[in-house]
Scaffold this active site. Sequence first.
Site, PDB file in Angstrom:
ATOM      1  N   VAL A  31      24.619 -41.824 -49.793  1.00 51.63           N
ATOM      2  CA  VAL A  31      23.717 -42.204 -50.888  1.00 51.63           C
ATOM      3  C   VAL A  31      24.295 -41.909 -52.277  1.00 51.63           C
ATOM      4  O   VAL A  31      23.729 -42.331 -53.285  1.00 51.63           O
ATOM      5  CB  VAL A  31      22.315 -41.548 -50.738  1.00 51.63           C
ATOM      6  CG1 VAL A  31      21.558 -42.136 -49.558  1.00 51.63           C
ATOM      7  CG2 VAL A  31      22.414 -40.037 -50.645  1.00 51.63           C
TER       8      VAL A  31
ATOM      9  N   TYR B 218      22.892 -27.533 -58.903  1.00 57.40           N
ATOM     10  CA  TYR B 218      21.743 -27.957 -58.093  1.00 57.40           C
ATOM     11  C   TYR B 218      20.477 -28.040 -58.953  1.00 57.40           C
ATOM     12  O   TYR B 218      19.715 -29.009 -58.866  1.00 57.40           O
ATOM     13  CB  TYR B 218      21.572 -26.935 -56.965  1.00 57.40           C
ATOM     14  CG  TYR B 218      20.505 -27.235 -55.944  1.00 57.40           C
ATOM     15  CD1 TYR B 218      20.723 -28.178 -54.931  1.00 57.40           C
ATOM     16  CD2 TYR B 218      19.296 -26.538 -55.958  1.00 57.40           C
ATOM     17  CE1 TYR B 218      19.748 -28.418 -53.969  1.00 57.40           C
ATOM     18  CE2 TYR B 218      18.320 -26.776 -55.004  1.00 57.40           C
ATOM     19  CZ  TYR B 218      18.555 -27.719 -54.007  1.00 57.40           C
ATOM     20  OH  TYR B 218      17.580 -27.951 -53.055  1.00 57.40           O
TER      21      TYR B 218
HETATM   22  P1  NAP Z   1      20.001 -29.994 -44.951  1.00 58.65           P
HETATM   23  O1  NAP Z   1      19.487 -29.308 -43.750  1.00 58.65           O
HETATM   24  O2  NAP Z   1      21.318 -29.573 -45.482  1.00 58.65           O
HETATM   25  O3  NAP Z   1      20.019 -31.589 -44.680  1.00 58.65           O
HETATM   26  C1  NAP Z   1      20.466 -32.454 -45.687  1.00 58.65           C
HETATM   27  C2  NAP Z   1      20.507 -33.866 -45.157  1.00 58.65           C
HETATM   28  O4  NAP Z   1      21.029 -34.734 -46.193  1.00 58.65           O
HETATM   29  C3  NAP Z   1      21.430 -34.029 -43.947  1.00 58.65           C
HETATM   30  O5  NAP Z   1      20.873 -34.965 -43.054  1.00 58.65           O
HETATM   31  C4  NAP Z   1      22.707 -34.597 -44.589  1.00 58.65           C
HETATM   32  O6  NAP Z   1      23.490 -35.348 -43.671  1.00 58.65           O
HETATM   33  C5  NAP Z   1      22.119 -35.493 -45.659  1.00 58.65           C
HETATM   34  N1  NAP Z   1      23.086 -35.810 -46.715  1.00 58.65           N
HETATM   35  C6  NAP Z   1      23.785 -34.945 -47.505  1.00 58.65           C
HETATM   36  N2  NAP Z   1      24.570 -35.613 -48.359  1.00 58.65           N
HETATM   37  C7  NAP Z   1      24.370 -36.940 -48.117  1.00 58.65           C
HETATM   38  C8  NAP Z   1      24.910 -38.131 -48.663  1.00 58.65           C
HETATM   39  N3  NAP Z   1      25.813 -38.114 -49.649  1.00 58.65           N
HETATM   40  N4  NAP Z   1      24.485 -39.323 -48.159  1.00 58.65           N
HETATM   41  C9  NAP Z   1      23.563 -39.368 -47.178  1.00 58.65           C
HETATM   42  N5  NAP Z   1      23.023 -38.272 -46.614  1.00 58.65           N
HETATM   43  C10 NAP Z   1      23.435 -37.069 -47.070  1.00 58.65           C
HETATM   44  O7  NAP Z   1      18.972 -29.875 -46.173  1.00 58.65           O
HETATM   45  P2  NAP Z   1      17.395 -29.617 -46.205  1.00 58.65           P
HETATM   46  O8  NAP Z   1      17.173 -28.179 -46.364  1.00 58.65           O
HETATM   47  O9  NAP Z   1      16.718 -30.366 -45.113  1.00 58.65           O
HETATM   48  O10 NAP Z   1      17.071 -30.298 -47.605  1.00 58.65           O
HETATM   49  C11 NAP Z   1      16.550 -31.618 -47.701  1.00 58.65           C
HETATM   50  C12 NAP Z   1      16.196 -31.871 -49.166  1.00 58.65           C
HETATM   51  O11 NAP Z   1      15.247 -30.886 -49.590  1.00 58.65           O
HETATM   52  C13 NAP Z   1      17.389 -31.744 -50.113  1.00 58.65           C
HETATM   53  O12 NAP Z   1      17.274 -32.694 -51.150  1.00 58.65           O
HETATM   54  C14 NAP Z   1      17.239 -30.346 -50.653  1.00 58.65           C
HETATM   55  O13 NAP Z   1      17.846 -30.196 -51.913  1.00 58.65           O
HETATM   56  C15 NAP Z   1      15.725 -30.234 -50.749  1.00 58.65           C
HETATM   57  N6  NAP Z   1      15.242 -28.852 -50.780  1.00 58.65           N
HETATM   58  C16 NAP Z   1      15.450 -28.006 -49.750  1.00 58.65           C
HETATM   59  C17 NAP Z   1      14.960 -26.696 -49.809  1.00 58.65           C
HETATM   60  C18 NAP Z   1      15.134 -25.707 -48.698  1.00 58.65           C
HETATM   61  O14 NAP Z   1      14.696 -24.557 -48.869  1.00 58.65           O
HETATM   62  N7  NAP Z   1      15.725 -26.061 -47.582  1.00 58.65           N
HETATM   63  C19 NAP Z   1      14.288 -26.292 -50.948  1.00 58.65           C
HETATM   64  C20 NAP Z   1      14.099 -27.171 -52.004  1.00 58.65           C
HETATM   65  C21 NAP Z   1      14.577 -28.464 -51.901  1.00 58.65           C
HETATM   66  P3  NAP Z   1      24.855 -34.715 -43.042  1.00 58.65           P
HETATM   67  O15 NAP Z   1      24.555 -33.302 -42.690  1.00 58.65           O
HETATM   68  O16 NAP Z   1      25.145 -35.546 -41.862  1.00 58.65           O
HETATM   69  O17 NAP Z   1      25.870 -34.795 -44.133  1.00 58.65           O
END
Ligand code: NAP
Length: 247
Positions: free
Chosen positions: A64, A155
């Site tokens: 993306v 971030y």
């Molecule tokens: P995660 O477990 O690291 O998963 C991230 C997902 O995004 C994975 O499926 C990854 O695919 C995909 N991704 C990363 N870069 C990409 C790219 N360039 N193109 C397409 N797909 C991509 O993260 P999460 O914790 O579920 O977080 C999901 C969202 O919530 C993020 O935007 C994060 O910033 C936000 N968020 C998370 C938290 C938290 O506490 N976890 C808090 C606030 C906000 P691959 O692994 O296959 O690369």
Amino acid sequence: MSKCALVTGASRSIGAAIACRLAKEGYHIAVGCHSESSIEKGGKDVVARCRKFGVEAECFVADVADFSQCERLTKEVTARFGGIDVLVNNAGINRDALLVRMSEEQYDAVLNADLKSVFNMMRHTAKLMMKARHGAIINITSVAGLFGNPGQANYSAAKAGIVGLTKSASRELGARGITVNAVAPGFINTSMTDALPEKVRNDALASISLNRPGTPEDVAGAVAFLASDSAAYITGQVLVVDGGLRM
Ligand code: NAP
């Protein structure tokens, strides 16, 4: 109902929970996957879980951060499902470091994957939604984008940028029946937070009023609400889902 929801970064964690929750609500699901290996590692399983709700689901590969890949993704999903009614921009990464130690590569990688990606996807999908005169876009930001966080200047900048992008897009697209909102999770148990140093984890957990980390399903519930008719008169907002971590 035969509406379609496209969720980016849906092969695992929060994105997978959002995909499954929207499938439960009756949406056909386009499971956005970063690469072919993301499909193997989790995307296929998410598709199977979505289909259990009696809807259609399929994986689609795109980085993306890449403008043209987002255009292709939008076209492929539209060809498969006839349109995109709900877009959830969830994909994201972190490359944490203190500001004075942060490399240009760390900064650019996060800005591209977390912020430019949201522009890329909205740029292509909003045109379709404008023609259809309806749609819901939900962008996943973070409390780090609202309050800042040491070690996360890149971030936090990207996630703050999502807030501005969301509000501007909501003003441009509202007259066409499209809502644009953001969800700001706090500390959610996923692979992203598993990787944090123990002290950072413990400090964050100690500040949560509800006394527990969030789950991906907690975030998915907020997204499902913003995608639903119950939220038809809500746009340009940031819904914080953090258990009272920040107020
Ligand atoms: P995660 O477990 O690291 O998963 C991230 C997902 O995004 C994975 O499926 C990854 O695919 C995909 N991704 C990363 N870069 C990409 C790219 N360039 N193109 C397409 N797909 C991509 O993260 P999460 O914790 O579920 O977080 C999901 C969202 O919530 C993020 O935007 C994060 O910033 C936000 N968020 C998370 C938290 C938290 O506490 N976890 C808090 C606030 C906000 P691959 O692994 O296959 O690369």
